[in-house]
Motif scaffolding. Structure first.
Motif, PDB file in Angstrom:
ATOM      1  N   TYR A   1      -8.783   2.603   4.689  1.00  0.00           N
ATOM      2  CA  TYR A   1      -8.440   3.380   5.872  1.00  0.00           C
ATOM      3  C   TYR A   1      -7.897   2.504   6.990  1.00  0.00           C
ATOM      4  N   TRP A   2      -8.245   1.235   6.998  1.00  0.00           N
ATOM      5  CA  TRP A   2      -7.621   0.301   7.933  1.00  0.00           C
ATOM      6  C   TRP A   2      -6.111   0.300   7.676  1.00  0.00           C
ATOM      7  N   ILE A   3      -5.745   0.172   6.407  1.00  0.00           N
ATOM      8  CA  ILE A   3      -4.332   0.158   6.031  1.00  0.00           C
ATOM      9  C   ILE A   3      -3.686   1.516   6.282  1.00  0.00           C
ATOM     10  N   ARG A   4      -4.376   2.589   5.906  1.00  0.00           N
ATOM     11  CA  ARG A   4      -3.817   3.927   6.074  1.00  0.00           C
ATOM     12  C   ARG A   4      -3.569   4.268   7.542  1.00  0.00           C
ATOM     13  N   GLU A   5      -4.347   3.698   8.442  1.00  0.00           N
ATOM     14  CA  GLU A   5      -4.127   3.968   9.860  1.00  0.00           C
ATOM     15  C   GLU A   5      -3.035   3.073  10.454  1.00  0.00           C
ATOM     16  N   GLY A   6      -2.449   2.200   9.620  1.00  0.00           N
ATOM     17  CA  GLY A   6      -1.321   1.389  10.056  1.00  0.00           C
ATOM     18  C   GLY A   6      -1.693   0.115  10.779  1.00  0.00           C
ATOM     19  N   PHE A   7      -2.947  -0.324  10.663  1.00  0.00           N
ATOM     20  CA  PHE A   7      -3.366  -1.557  11.314  1.00  0.00           C
ATOM     21  C   PHE A   7      -2.925  -2.755  10.471  1.00  0.00           C
ATOM     22  N   PRO A   8      -2.732  -3.920  11.083  1.00  0.00           N
ATOM     23  CA  PRO A   8      -2.221  -5.076  10.347  1.00  0.00           C
ATOM     24  C   PRO A   8      -3.220  -5.608   9.319  1.00  0.00           C
ATOM     25  N   VAL A   9      -2.657  -6.185   8.275  1.00  0.00           N
ATOM     26  CA  VAL A   9      -3.427  -6.816   7.208  1.00  0.00           C
ATOM     27  C   VAL A   9      -2.937  -8.248   7.084  1.00  0.00           C
ATOM     28  N   GLU A  10      -3.872  -9.158   6.915  1.00  0.00           N
ATOM     29  CA  GLU A  10      -3.536 -10.564   6.755  1.00  0.00           C
ATOM     30  C   GLU A  10      -3.541 -10.918   5.277  1.00  0.00           C
ATOM     31  N   THR A  11      -2.495 -11.608   4.829  1.00  0.00           N
ATOM     32  CA  THR A  11      -2.414 -12.085   3.453  1.00  0.00           C
ATOM     33  C   THR A  11      -2.056 -13.567   3.492  1.00  0.00           C
ATOM     34  N   ALA A  12      -2.007 -14.195   2.319  1.00  0.00           N
ATOM     35  CA  ALA A  12      -1.607 -15.599   2.260  1.00  0.00           C
ATOM     36  C   ALA A  12      -0.176 -15.781   2.774  1.00  0.00           C
ATOM     37  N   ALA A  13       0.643 -14.736   2.641  1.00  0.00           N
ATOM     38  CA  ALA A  13       2.040 -14.800   3.091  1.00  0.00           C
ATOM     39  C   ALA A  13       2.190 -14.499   4.579  1.00  0.00           C
ATOM     40  N   GLY A  14       1.125 -14.106   5.231  1.00  0.00           N
ATOM     41  CA  GLY A  14       1.193 -13.782   6.652  1.00  0.00           C
ATOM     42  C   GLY A  14       0.711 -12.368   6.926  1.00  0.00           C
ATOM     43  N   ARG A  15       1.038 -11.892   8.105  1.00  0.00           N
ATOM     44  CA  ARG A  15       0.579 -10.580   8.544  1.00  0.00           C
ATOM     45  C   ARG A  15       1.549  -9.506   8.051  1.00  0.00           C
ATOM     46  N   VAL A  16       0.956  -8.410   7.547  1.00  0.00           N
ATOM     47  CA  VAL A  16       1.733  -7.292   7.030  1.00  0.00           C
ATOM     48  C   VAL A  16       1.341  -6.050   7.820  1.00  0.00           C
ATOM     49  N   GLU A  17       2.336  -5.267   8.217  1.00  0.00           N
ATOM     50  CA  GLU A  17       2.059  -4.002   8.896  1.00  0.00           C
ATOM     51  C   GLU A  17       2.830  -2.900   8.194  1.00  0.00           C
ATOM     52  N   ARG A  18       2.182  -1.777   8.016  1.00  0.00           N
ATOM     53  CA  ARG A  18       2.790  -0.615   7.392  1.00  0.00           C
ATOM     54  C   ARG A  18       2.709   0.553   8.359  1.00  0.00           C
ATOM     55  N   ALA A  19       3.541   1.534   8.125  1.00  0.00           N
ATOM     56  CA  ALA A  19       3.478   2.747   8.943  1.00  0.00           C
ATOM     57  C   ALA A  19       2.184   3.481   8.644  1.00  0.00           C
ATOM     58  N   PRO A  20       1.604   4.115   9.654  1.00  0.00           N
ATOM     59  CA  PRO A  20       0.390   4.893   9.402  1.00  0.00           C
ATOM     60  C   PRO A  20       0.647   6.059   8.464  1.00  0.00           C
ATOM     61  N   ASP A  21      -0.365   6.394   7.708  1.00  0.00           N
ATOM     62  CA  ASP A  21      -0.331   7.575   6.854  1.00  0.00           C
ATOM     63  C   ASP A  21      -0.454   8.789   7.777  1.00  0.00           C
ATOM     64  N   PRO A  22       0.514   9.703   7.770  1.00  0.00           N
ATOM     65  CA  PRO A  22       0.444  10.831   8.700  1.00  0.00           C
ATOM     66  C   PRO A  22      -0.759  11.749   8.473  1.00  0.00           C
ATOM     67  N   LEU A  23      -1.409  11.635   7.328  1.00  0.00           N
ATOM     68  CA  LEU A  23      -2.600  12.442   7.080  1.00  0.00           C
ATOM     69  C   LEU A  23      -3.854  11.866   7.738  1.00  0.00           C
ATOM     70  N   THR A  24      -3.806  10.599   8.114  1.00  0.00           N
ATOM     71  CA  THR A  24      -4.996   9.972   8.683  1.00  0.00           C
ATOM     72  C   THR A  24      -4.843   9.526  10.126  1.00  0.00           C
ATOM     73  N   ALA A  25      -3.633   9.323  10.574  1.00  0.00           N
ATOM     74  CA  ALA A  25      -3.458   8.784  11.919  1.00  0.00           C
ATOM     75  C   ALA A  25      -2.323   9.518  12.626  1.00  0.00           C
ATOM     76  N   PRO A  26      -2.388   9.741  13.885  1.00  0.00           N
ATOM     77  CA  PRO A  26      -3.574   9.474  14.693  1.00  0.00           C
ATOM     78  C   PRO A  26      -4.573  10.621  14.608  1.00  0.00           C
ATOM     79  N   CYS A  27      -5.794  10.290  14.431  1.00  0.00           N
ATOM     80  CA  CYS A  27      -6.857  11.297  14.317  1.00  0.00           C
ATOM     81  C   CYS A  27      -7.115  11.938  15.674  1.00  0.00           C
ATOM     82  N   GLY A  28      -7.229  11.101  16.688  1.00  0.00           N
ATOM     83  CA  GLY A  28      -7.431  11.614  18.029  1.00  0.00           C
ATOM     84  C   GLY A  28      -8.859  12.017  18.361  1.00  0.00           C
ATOM     85  N   CYS A  29      -9.795  11.691  17.489  1.00  0.00           N
ATOM     86  CA  CYS A  29     -11.180  12.088  17.778  1.00  0.00           C
ATOM     87  C   CYS A  29     -11.838  11.007  18.506  1.00  0.00           C
TER      88      CYS A  29
END
Length: 135
Positions: A107-135
């Motif tokens: 869900y960290w990834i699904r909400e579009g937050f950055p992920v760190e890998t050996a190759a560096g930081r990766v960011e993906r677009a949020p999954d529209p089904l999970t973000a923004p929740c707004g709660c």
């Protein structure tokens, strides 16, 4: 007057909020410190990507170098895995103040937050089904 089942429900939900947190709250609070974020997954999973700033401590290695005076937030793969729950239990039994990050790295990834890998930081677009929740 509130009946016993409503009081039980209130106690249940209060306990969940005391011991669970969500990825949005962790994302908001992580830069300020005050807790250590622990990724409890395997080395292979860690290498695939992790929350920036997390510490890698598989459950079998807990508590590792963690300071018992610092609150801990644990996470694992996602809602289909109870690895973080097992890690939280192991730490709580050793006297740590611990919470579980609901949804894990999935869900960290699904909400579009950055992920760190050996190759560096990766960011993906949020999954529209999970973000923004707004709660």
């Amino acid at each position: 007057m509130i009946d016993a089942s409503a009081l039980d429900a209130a106690a249940f939900f209060a306990a969940r909020l005391e011991f669970l947190t969500d990825v949005s709250d962790v994302h908001r609070d992580l830069p300020d410190g005050g807790f250590v974020l622990v990724d409890t997954r395997s080395g292979t999973a860690w290498d695939q990507g992790r929350v920036p700033g997390a510490v890698h401590l598989p459950t079998a290695e807990l508590p590792g170098p963690l300071d018992p005076g610092t609150p801990v937030v644990v996470y694992c793969w996602g809602p289909g895995c109870n690895g973080a729950t097992r890690a939280g239990l192991a730490l709580a039994r050793r006297g740590f103040a611990v919470r579980e990050m609901q949804g894990g790295i999935e869900y960290w990834i699904r909400e579009g937050f950055p992920v760190e890998t050996a190759a560096g930081r990766v960011e993906r677009a949020p999954d529209p089904l999970t973000a923004p929740c707004g709660c």
